[in-house]
Design an enzyme around this catalytic site. Structure first.
Site, PDB file in Angstrom:
ATOM      1  N   GLN A   1       0.826  -1.211   0.000  1.00 39.42           N
ATOM      2  CA  GLN A   1       0.000   0.000   0.000  1.00 39.42           C
ATOM      3  C   GLN A   1       0.855   1.254   0.000  1.00 39.42           C
ATOM      4  OE1 GLN A   1       1.293  -1.190   2.670  1.00 39.42           O
ATOM      5  NE2 GLN A   1       0.465  -0.437   4.578  1.00 39.42           N
TER       6      GLN A   1
ATOM      7  N   GLU B   1      -9.637   0.738   0.969  1.00 43.39           N
ATOM      8  CA  GLU B   1     -10.783  -0.133   0.681  1.00 43.39           C
ATOM      9  C   GLU B   1     -11.988   0.576   0.077  1.00 43.39           C
ATOM     10  OE1 GLU B   1     -10.915  -2.883   4.516  1.00 43.39           O
ATOM     11  OE2 GLU B   1     -10.433  -0.802   4.956  1.00 43.39           O
TER      12      GLU B   1
END
Lengths: 741, 286, 150
Positions: free
Chosen positions: A468, A699
């Site tokens: 990430q 997300e």
């Protein structure tokens, strides 16, 4: 630095293949581990005979239930899972024994020689079957197999439903799926007396530390957890996975380290996405406003509670949706079944709940004659309104998220009619999804900075780098806040022996939580530098600022390194902490569910081949609220990734079981999206706000994917799919049923 | 456990005598895709691997008088990219271009692909429709097997334990004929076929169909033709009605299997759709 | 048995181990990794005589005498290969577990076809899986690398 799209710090290693993933770890005198697993979904009177297996040359030790003490049970809230099975097995794939050997070959030869006897019991695999009277019971403490019942009670339901002109009741299901990071679960452990070191591909090093200290009855400080870069996590490496077994195995090898690398097939029995059945009963008035929603959720937790006692209440809060609904009751049940334990799966619980509430939005809109886009716009929360938990919403941008994603489809207005599909039997449709997700209500992040007299800054952080870009983000925040060039910053961690506490790298919390801890550490470091530099610069502290590694007064400046040298210091260390402490009442669900709300939306344009049911996603446009973006290109990449990842559970992912045995535990029969499955056009946008609060974006654009596509399918061909994944076969069946009506 | 011997004969005769020596206990390895997979998953434990990697002259593609000859050791990728194959039958080159992924096609051989008899494969249906046959070498004699008689069931072929497939022969198509291959993936684009349809049609001067062969694979245990349905076309123009009738007949007569890529019901429907689409393509060509 | 890897000859005892196992365990070339073990994901991609293959589906015994290239061969004298540089410039990776496989596949593609269309790229790389979902940027990187190499 914040707001700049710098490449990931270790980009060169990433393209050269030299990242230090767990799978590459080799330790002196290292042994190889192999797990022996249950073939039965449910059995008692387990007997394990290792006599023959121990005779294989190279086998050093074998771990069975007999080695375990009374504390060898673990779980985030309910300690129901044995390090290996003791007396009872409850799912196919449950570890029964483990072998440590000089070679993997020897371990594998020994594995087939372990004699296992058990008495099979009836098994149950579906959550709603498991709660029926007379269903097989998994854990005596929970006679109806329900280990968690989370409740939200807000408003007078009877009165609210009485006010409704129409009441809709629909059930939406999601199957068991698997996170399927390309890197499997890998851990290695070594004991030195009563000190344990574990190297592991984990998203939650401090949870692992706590759990291992409890299992082995040693102080947390006696457990050292080291986590290198991960080859993907997506929730599957959250909480506690294979670490207890690996550590228990290593306890039998006289101080030699032992390493376990799971096979792809083992991945499928190690952690899964909760299967869910969600029933929404929603009252609506003719003017298009809501009166009430009753949500009933059954989460298939698998054979052990694992993290579900935390996730089932999170799922409850995440089931309400981003709309103004005066009265809301939610019952969220975590249920034991004879399947592998379920855990977080990117967009945890929200993927299942958004699938339900955003699908029902279109059902309602179509039935009541509203355009689905307008119906959403009319009901979306805005800042200052109150959620079903009673909390006031702040920095809320749902309307903007939906508008921006709709605009991304490139049509003048969401109400512009679509052209029909090209070719015989092809139909085109458009659909939307919006999601509202909580992050962890109560959690803590700490960061420590070490400044050296050469001007370099080391950031000690337990944020896990799993692709990430967490470490790069933290370095950028440090550079900006402390006023140092990015190249002066080095990141160390996670290593629980030297990096400070962090709750977990999950729930899109790191940029916000660890980011704020880093900002706090930079603040104290600056304060220290100003104090040390003020006399040198003959300027009061409040006349100083930092820039590019210097403390700067009006006309004079001094480098950080020189400040240290002039004060006879080699290093200065400062720490920062950021924590949130919210929560809701367990009986009513009232309180504050999250420090801030994750917000995302998506718009899909799909083409349906009415002869085959196969769909093509022509365009997908996604928007996430990010507050303040640290690294725009990486944020966009992660947003894109959410959509692409989300296509998996939407269109293809489902573990299929036969009597509890997974029949497709491989990447040929369990498909994940390939480069040819992605939309022809995909755009994703991060929405920023002036208020500057950094949100995670790991997300947000994922949960809307499934309902946006299902809604587009209904727009195209008039059929409603309520069960994921949306396969071509399901669409064709629905088309046939429709034409027969 | 004894190590597995890795034997490298330099011709097929030697390979077959090695097979004989090891009775049932040796495994032929060509490109290695399926054998390595089975070894890794411990589905086989042979005493020896007989590698065909050192046999030369069997990686060839030749257009001869009686048809296209492809050596058993030719890589799928070479068939896909071969100008000879593209000229001989574009649909055949296309069929090989959609097998698995480029890595598998670089490694796998046509002999290995057919001998593995995996039902969810692409080449068997197209080659069956093309009336291909295979050359087989055995200890005593060589023989030719029609592909229609080669596949016996899941992972089972007509090869005797000491026989090796050496060559594939595809009869030359009349210049008036055309062929099409349709692979349908139901889940991921990258998946294996749910239904595979190979179709070959020949036409007379009046654009009437003089010959038709359609083989359905991947949905059934072995590639299947429905002769009664094929003969419906003989002497007729392939009208929409006739195409639909043939597609219906295929759908009705075949008994598809169920797996993660589709139920038997769905596959029956897809057989209808893709037989139709394949026929539309061969018809359109003319 | 002698393997020719990245231009050097290596003597190895392979047995029936895969090329991937030998590269990783004996030669310490860990850029290629097992992802699926069945040739689906491409994390173990290596080039054999210039062509991408799955290291997990190839026995080391099959490749003596062939030229084997791994990701470790691309960087030369501190200079990244143009495909590697394009992957950085276009942000074409996240966790990067799949990245060496993608890069080697792209190198092979651009050798075969220096000017591929986007469809050609999708087709050629479709057997390399990226679970993080970086496909869009991977496409851009390969297009960009193609331009730089032409």
């Amino acid at each position: 630095m914040i707001g700049e799209s710098v490449p990931m710090l270790d980009s060169v290693a990433r393209v050269m293949g030299t990242v230090d993933y767990m799978i590459n770890l080799r330790l002196p005198k290292m042994l190889f581990g192999k797990i022996v697993r249950s073939q039965a979904p449910h059995a008692k009177s387990l007997k394990v005979d290792v006599t023959n297996a121990m005779r294989i040359p190279g086998v050093v030790a074998i771990l069975t239930g007999e080695d375990l003490g009374a504390n060898a049970f673990y779980g985030v809230a309910i300690k129901d899972q044995g390090v290996v099975a003791v007396d009872r097995v409850r799912y196919v794939g449950e570890p029964i024994a483990a072998i440590a050997a000089e070679s993997l070959d020897a371990a594998e030869q020994a594995a087939v020689l372990i004699d296992i006897e058990y008495h099979e019991l009836p098994a149950v695999f579906d959550a709603q079957d498991a709660i029926q009277a007379g269903a097989p019971n998994l854990h005596e403490k929970f006679p109806n197999n329900i280990f968690k019942h989370a409740k939200l009670r807000h408003g007078d339901m009877d009165a609210a439903f009485a006010e409704a002109d129409e009441i809709f009741e629909d059930t939406f299901t999601s199957p068991v799926a698997q996170q399927a990071s390309l890197e499997p679960h890998v851990s290695a452990a070594q004991w030195d007396g009563e000190h344990l070191t574990i190297w592991t591909a984990s998203q939650a090093p401090f949870m692992v530390r706590k759990s291992l200290s409890e299992i082995f009855g040693i102080a947390p400080e006696a457990v050292r957890v080291i986590v290198p870069s991960l080859g993907g996590g997506y929730g599957g490496k959250g909480h506690i996975r294979i670490e207890p077994l690996v550590a228990a195995m290593a306890r039998k090898t006289n101080g030699r380290p032992v390493k376990f690398v799971l096979s792809r097939a083992e991945e499928f029995v190690t952690v899964t996405k909760h299967a869910a059945s969600i029933t929404l009963k929603t009252g609506v008035k003719r003017d298009g406003t809501f009166t009430a929603r009753q949500a009933t959720l059954y989460w298939n937790g698998g054979a052990y509670a694992d993290a579900s006692p935390m996730l089932v209440p999170a799922g409850m809060v995440r089931a309400v949706g981003p709309y103004r609904i005066p009265a809301v009751h939610v019952d969220s049940y975590g249920v034991y079944t004879n399947l592998p334990p379920a855990g977080a799966y990117r967009g945890a619980m929200s993927s299942q709940t958004t699938w339900a509430y955003e699908s029902q939005m279109d059902i309602i809109a179509r039935k009541m004659g509203w355009d689905p886009f307008e119906f959403r716009m009319k009901n979306l929360f805005v800042s200052g309104e109150h959620f079903a938990t009673g909390e006031e919403l702040h920095d809320v941008h749902f309307v903007e998220c939906l508008e921006v994603s709709a605009k991304g489809l490139g049509v003048p207005s969401p109400l512009t009619p679509l052209p029909k599909g090209e070719g015989q039997g092809m139909r085109v449709g458009r659909g939307y999804g919006v999601m509202m997700k909580s992050t962890v209500a109560t959690s803590k992040s700490q960061a420590r900075l070490k400044l050296k007299d050469d001007g370099t800054v080391t950031l000690y952080t337990s944020t896990v780098e799993m692709g990430q870009g967490g470490h790069t983000t933290m370095a950028q925040i440090t550079a900006e806040t402390l006023g140092v060039p990015l190249r002066a910053i080095k990141i160390i961690g996670p290593d629980t022996a030297i990096t400070p506490f962090d709750s977990t790298t999950s729930a899109s919390r790191s940029t916000s939580m660890m980011g704020n801890a880093v900002i706090a550490a930079c603040g104290t470091m600056k304060k220290k530098l100003f104090e040390l530099g003020s006399p040198l610069l003959e300027t009061p502290v409040d006349g100083l600022r930092t820039e590019n590694g210097f403390v700067v007064a009006d006309e004079i400046s001094i480098s950080f390194g020189d400040i240290l040298k002039r004060n006879d210091l080699n290093t200065v260390e400062e720490s920062g902490e950021y924590s949130t402490s919210f929560g809701i009442d367990p009986e009513t669900g009232q309180g504050v569910a999250t420090p801030h709300w994750h917000q995302g939306a998506g718009a899909a344009e799909v083409e349906v081949d009415t002869e085959t049911g196969r769909i093509t996603i022509l365009k997908y446009s996604a928007a996430a609220f990010a507050g303040r973006v640290v690294n725009p290109r990486m944020a966009q990449l992660q947003n894109d990734g959410n959509v692409i990842f989300g296509l998996g559970p939407t269109l293809m992912e489902e573990i299929v079981y036969d009597g509890g045995q997974p029949i497709n535990p491989n990447l040929a029969d369990y498909s994940i999206p390939s480069i040819r499955d992605i939309p022809a056009e995909l755009i994703s946008i991060c929405i920023e706000s002036g208020e500057g609060e950094m949100h995670g974006i790991g997300e947000m654009t994922l949960p809307p994917v499934a309902p946006a596509i299902a809604n587009a399918i209904e727009d195209a061909v008039g059929v409603r799919i309520k069960d994921l994944p949306i396969t071509a076969e399901k669409i064709l069946r629905a088309l046939r049923e429709k034409s027969q009506r | 456990m004894n190590p597995i011997k890795f034997l490298e004969p330099t011709n097929f005769t030697e390979a077959i005598s090695l097979l004989d020596q090891h009775a049932d206990d040796a495994k032929i390895i060509a490109g290695g895709v399926s054998v390595t997979l089975m070894l890794q998953q411990k589905l086989i434990a042979p005493s020896a691997l007989i590698s065909l990697g050192h046999i030369s002259n069997y990686a060839f593609i030749r257009h001869e008088k009686d048809g296209l000859h492809i050596g058993a050791l030719t890589k799928l990728r070479d068939i896909e990219r071969s100008d000879v194959v593209k000229k001989f039958c574009p649909a055949l080159a296309y069929t090989f271009s959609v097998v698995a992924n480029v890595r598998v096609r670089n490694q796998a051989t046509i002999g290995g692909n057919l001998s593995a008899a995996d039902y969810a494969a692409d080449p068997p249906a197209m080659l069956t429709a093309l009336d291909a046959r295979v050359q087989v070498q055995g200890a005593e004699k060589n023989r030719e097997i029609h592909l229609s008689e080669f596949f016996l069931g899941f992972y089972t072929t007509a090869l005797e334990p000491n026989e090796i497939l050496t060559e594939v022969i595809i009869p030359t198509l009349p210049s008036s004929a055309s062929a099409a291959y349709h692979k349908y993936t139901s889940i991921s684009a990258e998946g294996r076929p749910c239904v595979a349809v190979g179709a070959v049609a020949d036409f007379d001067n009046d654009r009437k169909c003089s010959d038709l062969r359609i083989a359905v694979g991947a949905a059934v245990e072995t590639p299947q033709r429905v002769r009664d349905a094929e003969t419906l076309a003989h002497g007729s123009t392939l009208t929409d009605e006739l195409v639909a009738a043939i597609a219906d007949e295929y759908s009705l007569r075949l008994d598809p299997l169920t797996d993660v890529r589709g139920s038997a019901w769905y596959r029956k429907e897809m057989i209808r759709v893709f037989v139709k689409r394949a026929l539309e393509e061969v018809r359109c060509d003319r | 048995m002698i393997l020719n890897v990245n231009g050097s000859r290596h003597e190895v005892e392979a047995g029936t181990r895969t090329l991937l196992e030998v590269l990783r365990d004996d030669l310490g070339l860990v850029g290629a990794k097992e992802g699926c073990g069945i040739g689906m994901c491409g994390a173990c991609t290596v080039l054999v005589d210039g062509k991408p293959i799955s290291g997990c589906l190839t026995l080391a015994e099959q490749v003596p005498g062939k030229e084997i290239l791994t990701i470790e061969s691309l960087e030369k004298n501190g200079q990244l290969h143009p495909v590697q540089q394009a992957f950085i410039d276009e942000r074409a990776f996240q966790c990067a577990y799949c990245t060496p496989g993608f890069i080697l596949s792209a190198v092979a593609l651009l050798n075969e076809n220096p000017n591929p269309s986007e469809d050609d790229i999708r087709e050629y790389l479709s057997g390399n899986l990226c679970r993080c979902g970086s496909y869009q940027n991977i496409l851009k990187a390969v297009v960009e690398a193609g331009k730089r190499l032409r």
